[in-house]
Scaffold this motif. Structure first.
Motif, short mmCIF file in Angstrom:
data_model
loop_
_atom_site.label_atom_id
_atom_site.label_comp_id
_atom_site.label_asym_id
_atom_site.label_seq_id
_atom_site.Cartn_x
_atom_site.Cartn_y
_atom_site.Cartn_z
N PHE A 178 29.69 45.92 46.33
CA PHE A 178 30.40 46.54 45.20
C PHE A 178 30.42 48.05 45.32
CE2 PHE A 178 30.22 48.66 41.08
CZ PHE A 178 31.49 48.36 40.62
N ALA A 179 29.32 48.66 45.70
CA ALA A 179 29.25 50.12 45.81
C ALA A 179 30.29 50.63 46.80
CB ALA A 179 27.85 50.56 46.24
N TYR A 180 30.45 49.95 47.91
CA TYR A 180 31.46 50.34 48.90
C TYR A 180 32.86 50.19 48.31
CZ TYR A 180 34.57 50.03 52.88
OH TYR A 180 35.63 50.21 53.74
N CYS A 181 33.13 49.04 47.73
CA CYS A 181 34.48 48.74 47.22
C CYS A 181 34.86 49.62 46.04
CB CYS A 181 34.57 47.27 46.81
SG CYS A 181 34.49 46.14 48.22
N SER A 182 33.90 50.02 45.24
CA SER A 182 34.20 50.81 44.04
C SER A 182 34.74 52.20 44.38
CB SER A 182 32.96 50.93 43.15
OG SER A 182 31.97 51.69 43.79
N LYS A 183 34.56 52.64 45.60
CA LYS A 183 35.05 53.95 46.03
C LYS A 183 36.49 53.90 46.53
CE LYS A 183 30.42 55.10 47.56
NZ LYS A 183 29.58 55.33 48.73
N LEU A 184 37.06 52.70 46.61
CA LEU A 184 38.38 52.52 47.22
C LEU A 184 39.42 52.11 46.19
CD1 LEU A 184 37.12 50.50 50.28
CD2 LEU A 184 37.58 52.94 50.19
N ASN A 185 40.66 52.23 46.59
CA ASN A 185 41.78 51.84 45.73
C ASN A 185 42.10 50.36 45.93
OD1 ASN A 185 43.93 52.01 43.96
ND2 ASN A 185 45.35 52.71 45.54
N ILE A 186 41.16 49.52 45.50
CA ILE A 186 41.34 48.08 45.61
C ILE A 186 40.94 47.45 44.28
CG2 ILE A 186 40.89 48.06 48.10
CD1 ILE A 186 38.13 46.96 47.50
N ILE A 187 41.25 46.18 44.14
CA ILE A 187 40.82 45.43 42.96
C ILE A 187 39.56 44.66 43.36
CG2 ILE A 187 41.43 43.59 41.35
CD1 ILE A 187 44.40 44.41 41.88
N PHE A 188 38.48 44.90 42.64
CA PHE A 188 37.23 44.20 42.91
C PHE A 188 36.94 43.27 41.75
CE2 PHE A 188 32.67 43.51 42.89
CZ PHE A 188 32.40 43.28 44.22
N LEU A 189 36.85 41.99 42.04
CA LEU A 189 36.56 40.98 41.03
C LEU A 189 35.18 40.40 41.32
CD1 LEU A 189 39.93 39.02 41.26
CD2 LEU A 189 39.36 40.85 39.65
N SER A 190 34.37 40.31 40.30
CA SER A 190 33.05 39.72 40.47
C SER A 190 32.94 38.47 39.61
CB SER A 190 31.96 40.72 40.08
OG SER A 190 30.69 40.17 40.33
N ASN A 191 32.60 37.39 40.25
CA ASN A 191 32.48 36.11 39.57
C ASN A 191 31.42 35.32 40.31
OD1 ASN A 191 32.85 33.82 38.09
ND2 ASN A 191 34.93 33.42 38.77
N LYS A 192 30.29 35.12 39.69
CA LYS A 192 29.19 34.42 40.36
C LYS A 192 29.51 32.95 40.54
CE LYS A 192 25.71 37.70 39.09
NZ LYS A 192 24.40 37.97 38.59
N THR A 193 30.32 32.68 41.55
CA THR A 193 30.71 31.31 41.85
C THR A 193 29.95 30.82 43.07
OG1 THR A 193 32.52 32.08 43.22
CG2 THR A 193 33.02 31.64 40.93
N THR A 194 29.93 29.53 43.24
CA THR A 194 29.16 28.96 44.33
C THR A 194 29.99 28.71 45.58
OG1 THR A 194 29.56 26.76 43.45
CG2 THR A 194 27.52 27.85 42.80
N SER A 195 31.31 28.70 45.44
CA SER A 195 32.10 28.36 46.63
C SER A 195 33.15 29.42 46.93
CB SER A 195 32.79 27.01 46.45
OG SER A 195 33.88 27.12 45.56
N ARG A 196 33.49 29.49 48.19
CA ARG A 196 34.55 30.40 48.63
C ARG A 196 35.88 30.03 47.98
NH1 ARG A 196 34.84 30.01 54.41
NH2 ARG A 196 32.88 31.13 54.33
#
Length: 87
Positions: free
Chosen positions: A46-64
């Motif tokens: 997350f720390a890496y992605c938060s510096k970029l112009n992207i959409i970061f979604l976090s969802n504690k799921t068990t499967s890809r």
């Protein structure tokens, strides 16, 4: 407005050099929406992605598959590409 969403399902990719190369390459194209759909990483993904112009979604799921579906639902484009973070 981007024409293509690239969805990358992730989980603890901080030490994956391919992940960073993929993100860097995708961000070089203006007409691509990059969506990182994370499954609850405990590293610095997350720390890496938060510096970029992207959409970061976090969802504690068990499967890809659940992470991919979550990214698809949040996409704003008509075309979708799935990208594995290790290839």
């Amino acid at each position: 407005m981007p024409k293509l969403s690239v969805i990358i399902p992730t989980l603890n990719e901080e030490e994956n050099p391919y992940f960073f190369k993929i993100i860097e390459l995708l961000l070089s194209y203006e007409e691509i929406e990059v969506i990182v759909s994370d499954g609850g990483s405990v590293d610095d993904t997350f720390a890496y992605c938060s510096k970029l112009n992207i959409i970061f979604l976090s969802n504690k799921t068990t499967s890809r598959a659940e992470r991919i579906n979550f990214g698809i639902r949040e996409s704003s484009c008509e075309m979708i590409l799935l990208q594995h973070p290790r290839s």
